[in-house]
Write a protein that holds these residues in place. Structure first.
Motif, PDB file in Angstrom:
ATOM      1  N   LEU A 122       0.806  -1.341   0.319  1.00 54.07           N
ATOM      2  CA  LEU A 122      -0.015   0.011   0.192  1.00 54.07           C
ATOM      3  C   LEU A 122       0.720   1.170  -0.355  1.00 54.07           C
ATOM      4  O   LEU A 122       1.739   1.125   0.476  1.00 54.07           O
ATOM      5  N   GLY A 123       0.900   2.205  -1.096  1.00 57.80           N
ATOM      6  CA  GLY A 123       0.936   3.181  -0.996  1.00 57.80           C
ATOM      7  C   GLY A 123       1.546   3.729  -2.180  1.00 57.80           C
ATOM      8  O   GLY A 123       0.836   3.934  -3.479  1.00 57.80           O
ATOM      9  N   GLU A 124       2.090   4.976  -3.027  1.00 58.13           N
ATOM     10  CA  GLU A 124       2.830   5.302  -3.770  1.00 58.13           C
ATOM     11  C   GLU A 124       4.297   5.000  -4.245  1.00 58.13           C
ATOM     12  O   GLU A 124       5.098   4.834  -3.373  1.00 58.13           O
ATOM     13  N   TRP A 125       4.484   4.171  -5.925  1.00 60.14           N
ATOM     14  CA  TRP A 125       5.181   3.990  -6.291  1.00 60.14           C
ATOM     15  C   TRP A 125       6.167   4.965  -7.626  1.00 60.14           C
ATOM     16  O   TRP A 125       4.956   5.512  -8.035  1.00 60.14           O
ATOM     17  N   GLU A 172       7.614 -10.399  -8.920  1.00 60.48           N
ATOM     18  CA  GLU A 172       8.525 -10.170  -7.899  1.00 60.48           C
ATOM     19  C   GLU A 172       9.145  -8.894  -6.878  1.00 60.48           C
ATOM     20  O   GLU A 172       8.963  -7.765  -7.858  1.00 60.48           O
ATOM     21  N   GLY A 173       9.813  -9.342  -5.843  1.00 62.54           N
ATOM     22  CA  GLY A 173      10.900  -8.422  -5.437  1.00 62.54           C
ATOM     23  C   GLY A 173      10.774  -7.956  -3.688  1.00 62.54           C
ATOM     24  O   GLY A 173      10.612  -9.071  -3.569  1.00 62.54           O
ATOM     25  N   ASP A 174      10.362  -6.694  -3.310  1.00 58.94           N
ATOM     26  CA  ASP A 174      10.077  -6.496  -1.789  1.00 58.94           C
ATOM     27  C   ASP A 174       9.540  -5.536  -1.794  1.00 58.94           C
ATOM     28  O   ASP A 174       9.026  -5.042  -2.527  1.00 58.94           O
ATOM     29  N   ALA A 175       9.254  -5.375  -0.688  1.00 64.57           N
ATOM     30  CA  ALA A 175       8.313  -4.117  -0.447  1.00 64.57           C
ATOM     31  C   ALA A 175       9.047  -2.385  -0.346  1.00 64.57           C
ATOM     32  O   ALA A 175       7.962  -2.238  -0.353  1.00 64.57           O
ATOM     33  N   ASP A 176      10.077  -2.757  -0.577  1.00 65.68           N
ATOM     34  CA  ASP A 176      10.752  -1.260  -1.028  1.00 65.68           C
ATOM     35  C   ASP A 176      10.527  -1.148  -3.138  1.00 65.68           C
ATOM     36  O   ASP A 176      10.871   0.342  -3.315  1.00 65.68           O
ATOM     37  N   ARG A 216       9.820   1.605  -7.527  1.00 62.58           N
ATOM     38  CA  ARG A 216       9.771   2.780  -6.605  1.00 62.58           C
ATOM     39  C   ARG A 216       8.952   2.739  -5.386  1.00 62.58           C
ATOM     40  O   ARG A 216       8.364   4.114  -5.496  1.00 62.58           O
ATOM     41  N   ARG A 217       9.429   2.457  -4.256  1.00 64.17           N
ATOM     42  CA  ARG A 217       8.290   3.042  -3.098  1.00 64.17           C
ATOM     43  C   ARG A 217       8.666   4.617  -3.260  1.00 64.17           C
ATOM     44  O   ARG A 217       9.419   5.315  -3.120  1.00 64.17           O
ATOM     45  N   THR A 218       7.525   5.804  -2.875  1.00 59.64           N
ATOM     46  CA  THR A 218       7.809   6.918  -2.693  1.00 59.64           C
ATOM     47  C   THR A 218       7.201   7.114  -1.647  1.00 59.64           C
ATOM     48  O   THR A 218       7.570   8.099  -0.715  1.00 59.64           O
ATOM     49  N   ARG A 219       6.243   6.357  -1.001  1.00 61.22           N
ATOM     50  CA  ARG A 219       5.899   6.697   0.098  1.00 61.22           C
ATOM     51  C   ARG A 219       4.540   5.583   0.352  1.00 61.22           C
ATOM     52  O   ARG A 219       3.791   4.805  -0.432  1.00 61.22           O
TER      53      ARG A 219
END
Length: 137
Positions: free
Chosen positions: A8-11, A105-109, A131-134
């Motif tokens: 959840l969040g912005e990517w 695939e990948g991780d939480a960031d 990529r996570r921005t927030r």
């Protein structure tokens, strides 16, 4: 295995598009936002710009990820089933006359979504890097 609620969040969205049939490649840059709309539902919204074949156009799409009976499934905005949410394992989507194969695939960031389409109408690869921005509020 990550669940949609872990993301959840912005990517930041960076997508490479390779159309092997046309011999053209392009990019999509923009934002993906995953928002919980209930305990068993996540809204997946993408928006950005696509640069392809000498043109730049705005693009957007909305998907909905729902949990039923302990497993998650990705749906198109019109509620048609797209594919099961399975992390790190290939999934498929038949879209007559073509077939799509994808993997998350990948991780939480940082995570990726890769799709290949093959058939009489399409022959392309879409590879998205997020990529996570927030995080979600």
């Amino acid at each position: 295995m990550l669940e949609p609620t872990d993301l959840l969040g912005e990517w930041e969205l960076d997508r490479h598009v390779l159309d092997r049939r046309a011999g053209v490649d392009g990019t999509v840059t923009g934002t993906t936002v995953l928002t919980a709309t209930g305990p068993d539902e996540v809204r997946w919204e993408e928006s950005g710009s696509m640069r392809f074949d000498g043109r730049t156009v705005p693009v957007s799409r909305t998907l909905v990820v729902r949990r039923t009976g302990g497993s998650w499934t990705v749906h198109f905005s019109d509620d048609r089933v797209f594919h099961p949410w399975v992390w790190g394992t290939s999934v498929s989507h038949a879209c007559t006359p073509d077939d799509y194969t994808g993997v998350l695939e990948g991780d939480a960031d940082r995570w990726t979504v890769r799709w290949e389409a093959h058939g009489p109408a399409k022959d392309y690869v879409l590879e998205s890097v997020l990529r996570r921005t927030r995080t979600a509020d």
